[in-house]
Design a protein around this motif. Structure first.
Motif, PDB file in Angstrom:
ATOM      1  N   ALA A  60      -3.312   0.232   3.432  1.00 22.64           N
ATOM      2  CA  ALA A  60      -3.805  -0.690   2.406  1.00 22.64           C
ATOM      3  C   ALA A  60      -2.776  -0.760   1.289  1.00 22.64           C
ATOM      4  CB  ALA A  60      -5.145  -0.229   1.863  1.00 22.64           C
ATOM      5  N   HIS A  61      -2.534  -1.959   0.808  1.00 20.11           N
ATOM      6  CA  HIS A  61      -1.598  -2.177  -0.293  1.00 20.11           C
ATOM      7  C   HIS A  61      -2.382  -2.813  -1.436  1.00 20.11           C
ATOM      8  CE1 HIS A  61       1.736  -1.480   2.511  1.00 20.11           C
ATOM      9  NE2 HIS A  61       0.973  -2.110   3.375  1.00 20.11           N
ATOM     10  N   TYR A  62      -2.361  -2.172  -2.598  1.00 19.61           N
ATOM     11  CA  TYR A  62      -3.086  -2.648  -3.770  1.00 19.61           C
ATOM     12  C   TYR A  62      -2.095  -2.993  -4.871  1.00 19.61           C
ATOM     13  CZ  TYR A  62      -6.909  -0.278  -1.366  1.00 19.61           C
ATOM     14  OH  TYR A  62      -7.824   0.134  -0.431  1.00 19.61           O
ATOM     15  N   ALA A  63      -2.338  -4.116  -5.533  1.00 14.91           N
ATOM     16  CA  ALA A  63      -1.486  -4.528  -6.656  1.00 14.91           C
ATOM     17  C   ALA A  63      -2.390  -4.968  -7.805  1.00 14.91           C
ATOM     18  CB  ALA A  63      -0.557  -5.664  -6.244  1.00 14.91           C
ATOM     19  N   LEU A  64      -2.224  -4.340  -8.962  1.00 16.67           N
ATOM     20  CA  LEU A  64      -3.022  -4.663 -10.138  1.00 16.67           C
ATOM     21  C   LEU A  64      -2.630  -6.037 -10.667  1.00 16.67           C
ATOM     22  CD1 LEU A  64      -5.182  -3.601 -12.072  1.00 16.67           C
ATOM     23  CD2 LEU A  64      -3.353  -2.555 -13.414  1.00 16.67           C
ATOM     24  N   GLN A  65      -3.612  -6.881 -10.891  1.00 19.98           N
ATOM     25  CA  GLN A  65      -3.400  -8.240 -11.388  1.00 19.98           C
ATOM     26  C   GLN A  65      -3.632  -8.297 -12.898  1.00 19.98           C
ATOM     27  OE1 GLN A  65      -2.496 -10.647  -8.815  1.00 19.98           O
ATOM     28  NE2 GLN A  65      -2.288  -8.598  -7.949  1.00 19.98           N
ATOM     29  N   ASP A  66      -3.153  -9.340 -13.531  1.00 18.38           N
ATOM     30  CA  ASP A  66      -3.300  -9.504 -14.981  1.00 18.38           C
ATOM     31  C   ASP A  66      -4.759  -9.512 -15.430  1.00 18.38           C
ATOM     32  OD1 ASP A  66      -0.565  -9.556 -15.362  1.00 18.38           O
ATOM     33  OD2 ASP A  66      -0.450 -11.752 -15.295  1.00 18.38           O
ATOM     34  N   ASP A  67      -5.671  -9.983 -14.564  1.00 16.78           N
ATOM     35  CA  ASP A  67      -7.085 -10.049 -14.932  1.00 16.78           C
ATOM     36  C   ASP A  67      -7.829  -8.730 -14.701  1.00 16.78           C
ATOM     37  OD1 ASP A  67      -7.324  -9.948 -12.173  1.00 16.78           O
ATOM     38  OD2 ASP A  67      -8.396 -11.864 -11.991  1.00 16.78           O
ATOM     39  N   GLY A  68      -7.112  -7.676 -14.255  1.00  8.66           N
ATOM     40  CA  GLY A  68      -7.732  -6.371 -14.027  1.00  8.66           C
ATOM     41  C   GLY A  68      -8.222  -6.164 -12.608  1.00  8.66           C
ATOM     42  N   SER A  69      -8.140  -7.185 -11.783  1.00 10.93           N
ATOM     43  CA  SER A  69      -8.532  -7.034 -10.385  1.00 10.93           C
ATOM     44  C   SER A  69      -7.373  -6.445  -9.591  1.00 10.93           C
ATOM     45  CB  SER A  69      -8.929  -8.394  -9.797  1.00 10.93           C
ATOM     46  OG  SER A  69      -7.798  -9.245  -9.697  1.00 10.93           O
ATOM     47  N   LEU A  70      -7.662  -6.039  -8.386  1.00 12.32           N
ATOM     48  CA  LEU A  70      -6.628  -5.541  -7.481  1.00 12.32           C
ATOM     49  C   LEU A  70      -6.464  -6.528  -6.336  1.00 12.32           C
ATOM     50  CD1 LEU A  70      -7.514  -1.747  -7.026  1.00 12.32           C
ATOM     51  CD2 LEU A  70      -5.479  -2.673  -8.121  1.00 12.32           C
ATOM     52  N   ALA A  71      -5.239  -6.981  -6.105  1.00 14.89           N
ATOM     53  CA  ALA A  71      -4.952  -7.735  -4.892  1.00 14.89           C
ATOM     54  C   ALA A  71      -4.926  -6.704  -3.769  1.00 14.89           C
ATOM     55  CB  ALA A  71      -3.620  -8.458  -5.003  1.00 14.89           C
ATOM     56  N   VAL A  72      -5.546  -7.043  -2.634  1.00 13.97           N
ATOM     57  CA  VAL A  72      -5.663  -6.121  -1.514  1.00 13.97           C
ATOM     58  C   VAL A  72      -5.011  -6.745  -0.288  1.00 13.97           C
ATOM     59  CG1 VAL A  72      -7.277  -4.894   0.005  1.00 13.97           C
ATOM     60  CG2 VAL A  72      -7.868  -5.265  -2.398  1.00 13.97           C
ATOM     61  N   VAL A  73      -4.144  -5.997   0.361  1.00 11.80           N
ATOM     62  CA  VAL A  73      -3.592  -6.393   1.656  1.00 11.80           C
ATOM     63  C   VAL A  73      -3.806  -5.212   2.592  1.00 11.80           C
ATOM     64  CG1 VAL A  73      -1.562  -7.091   2.973  1.00 11.80           C
ATOM     65  CG2 VAL A  73      -1.861  -7.901   0.619  1.00 11.80           C
ATOM     66  N   ASN A  74      -4.690  -5.402   3.565  1.00 12.18           N
ATOM     67  CA  ASN A  74      -4.924  -4.374   4.581  1.00 12.18           C
ATOM     68  C   ASN A  74      -4.157  -4.764   5.834  1.00 12.18           C
ATOM     69  OD1 ASN A  74      -6.608  -2.930   2.941  1.00 12.18           O
ATOM     70  ND2 ASN A  74      -8.488  -3.502   3.981  1.00 12.18           N
ATOM     71  N   ARG A  75      -3.385  -3.795   6.343  1.00 11.85           N
ATOM     72  CA  ARG A  75      -2.612  -4.031   7.562  1.00 11.85           C
ATOM     73  C   ARG A  75      -3.031  -3.018   8.615  1.00 11.85           C
ATOM     74  NH1 ARG A  75       3.160  -5.495   7.684  1.00 11.85           N
ATOM     75  NH2 ARG A  75       3.405  -3.341   8.345  1.00 11.85           N
ATOM     76  N   CYS A  76      -3.003  -3.483   9.857  1.00  6.24           N
ATOM     77  CA  CYS A  76      -3.420  -2.652  10.974  1.00  6.24           C
ATOM     78  C   CYS A  76      -2.437  -2.847  12.117  1.00  6.24           C
ATOM     79  CB  CYS A  76      -4.823  -3.076  11.387  1.00  6.24           C
ATOM     80  SG  CYS A  76      -5.284  -2.695  13.070  1.00  6.24           S
ATOM     81  N   LEU A  77      -1.938  -1.747  12.646  1.00  4.83           N
ATOM     82  CA  LEU A  77      -1.109  -1.788  13.837  1.00  4.83           C
ATOM     83  C   LEU A  77      -2.011  -1.487  15.025  1.00  4.83           C
ATOM     84  CD1 LEU A  77       1.759  -2.109  14.982  1.00  4.83           C
ATOM     85  CD2 LEU A  77       2.029   0.375  14.721  1.00  4.83           C
ATOM     86  N   THR A  78      -2.105  -2.436  15.946  1.00  4.11           N
ATOM     87  CA  THR A  78      -2.963  -2.249  17.119  1.00  4.11           C
ATOM     88  C   THR A  78      -2.259  -1.349  18.133  1.00  4.11           C
ATOM     89  OG1 THR A  78      -2.101  -4.147  18.349  1.00  4.11           O
ATOM     90  CG2 THR A  78      -3.930  -4.563  16.786  1.00  4.11           C
ATOM     91  N   ARG A  79      -2.998  -0.866  19.097  1.00  4.82           N
ATOM     92  CA  ARG A  79      -2.418  -0.045  20.175  1.00  4.82           C
ATOM     93  C   ARG A  79      -1.412  -0.851  20.996  1.00  4.82           C
ATOM     94  NH1 ARG A  79      -4.015   4.879  20.207  1.00  4.82           N
ATOM     95  NH2 ARG A  79      -6.024   5.430  19.358  1.00  4.82           N
ATOM     96  N   GLU A  80      -1.501  -2.170  20.935  1.00  2.25           N
ATOM     97  CA  GLU A  80      -0.549  -3.030  21.628  1.00  2.25           C
ATOM     98  C   GLU A  80       0.721  -3.247  20.805  1.00  2.25           C
ATOM     99  OE1 GLU A  80      -3.916  -4.001  21.202  1.00  2.25           O
ATOM    100  OE2 GLU A  80      -4.321  -3.054  23.141  1.00  2.25           O
ATOM    101  N   GLY A  81       0.777  -2.673  19.616  1.00  2.00           N
ATOM    102  CA  GLY A  81       1.969  -2.772  18.783  1.00  2.00           C
ATOM    103  C   GLY A  81       2.047  -4.023  17.927  1.00  2.00           C
ATOM    104  N   GLU A  82       0.935  -4.718  17.744  1.00  5.74           N
ATOM    105  CA  GLU A  82       0.903  -5.933  16.929  1.00  5.74           C
ATOM    106  C   GLU A  82       0.273  -5.627  15.573  1.00  5.74           C
ATOM    107  OE1 GLU A  82      -1.131  -9.048  18.995  1.00  5.74           O
ATOM    108  OE2 GLU A  82      -0.012  -8.705  20.847  1.00  5.74           O
ATOM    109  N   TRP A  83       0.850  -6.222  14.514  1.00  5.27           N
ATOM    110  CA  TRP A  83       0.290  -6.072  13.172  1.00  5.27           C
ATOM    111  C   TRP A  83      -0.752  -7.152  12.937  1.00  5.27           C
ATOM    112  CZ3 TRP A  83       0.643  -2.058  10.079  1.00  5.27           C
ATOM    113  CH2 TRP A  83       1.724  -1.190  10.222  1.00  5.27           C
ATOM    114  N   GLN A  84      -1.887  -6.740  12.387  1.00  6.81           N
ATOM    115  CA  GLN A  84      -2.914  -7.667  11.922  1.00  6.81           C
ATOM    116  C   GLN A  84      -3.056  -7.433  10.424  1.00  6.81           C
ATOM    117  OE1 GLN A  84      -6.390  -6.662  14.206  1.00  6.81           O
ATOM    118  NE2 GLN A  84      -5.614  -7.636  16.048  1.00  6.81           N
TER     119      GLN A  84
END
Length: 184
Positions: A60-84
């Motif tokens: 998970a990648h979190y980035a604090l925004q000017d409004d106090g919220s967190l931008a969230v990017v969740n990444r998953c590597l599958t067993r097949e080697g593909e990123w989602q």
């Protein structure tokens, strides 16, 4: 007759006392410094979750925004080697309180039902150095053991597992992060 009436009254009062109450929610940390919390977190383990059913390694990648919220990017590597990847935003459930967040991802479901499609993200444990965290859902169906490193240190793993058990989570059902060589 008087005894039966008394018994029914006690039962009625007991029912009223218990109505609307459920299990006690897990204890969270007092506060999260979102400035320090932002950055990359690696998932060491999680309770089974539909959206992560194909994930072997997650982060998970979190980035604090000017409004106090967190931008969230969740990444998953599958067993097949593909990123989602899934993108979203996290905001405090109560203004000024950062231990309990609402997370909403940008997907078809959240666009269809924006007020409903949000998840509870409770920070149950966070070490002083912001290097490991335990995050869960108040109904105890979801749990994530997170750290700044993808490698599990046994002492820290044991600490997080103990905190999870202390908070009432079933650690026996955890799915552990696949090692790099296990993806083949």
């Amino acid at each position: 007759m008087r005894g039966l009436s008394s018994l029914m009254m006690v039962a009625l009062l007991a029912g009223c006392a218990n109505s609307g109450t459920g299990p006690v929610p897990p204890r969270t940390v007092d506060a999260v410094d979102l400035q320090r919390y932002q950055g990359t977190w690696y998932e060491w383990a999680r309770l089974p979750m539909f959206f992560q059913r194909n994930c072997a390694q997650s982060e998970a990648h979190y980035a604090l925004q000017d409004d106090g919220s967190l931008a969230v990017v969740n990444r998953c590597l599958t067993r097949e080697g593909e990123w989602q990847q899934a993108e979203g935003v996290a905001v405090p459930q109560v203004t000024g309180e950062t231990d309990k967040l609402w997370v909403r991802f940008d997907n078809w479901f959240s666009r269809l039902l924006p007020g409903v499609a949000k998840g509870e993200y409770w920070v149950l444990y966070l070490d002083d150095d912001y290097q490991s965290a335990l995050v869960g859902h108040p109904d105890r169906d979801f749990l994530w053991l997170l750290a700044r490193s993808p490698r599990v240190e046994p002492a820290q793993r044991d600490r997080l597992l103990q905190v999870a058990r202390d908070r009432g989570y079933d650690t026996g059902a955890l799915i552990w992060r696949a090692a790099d060589g296990e993806l083949d």
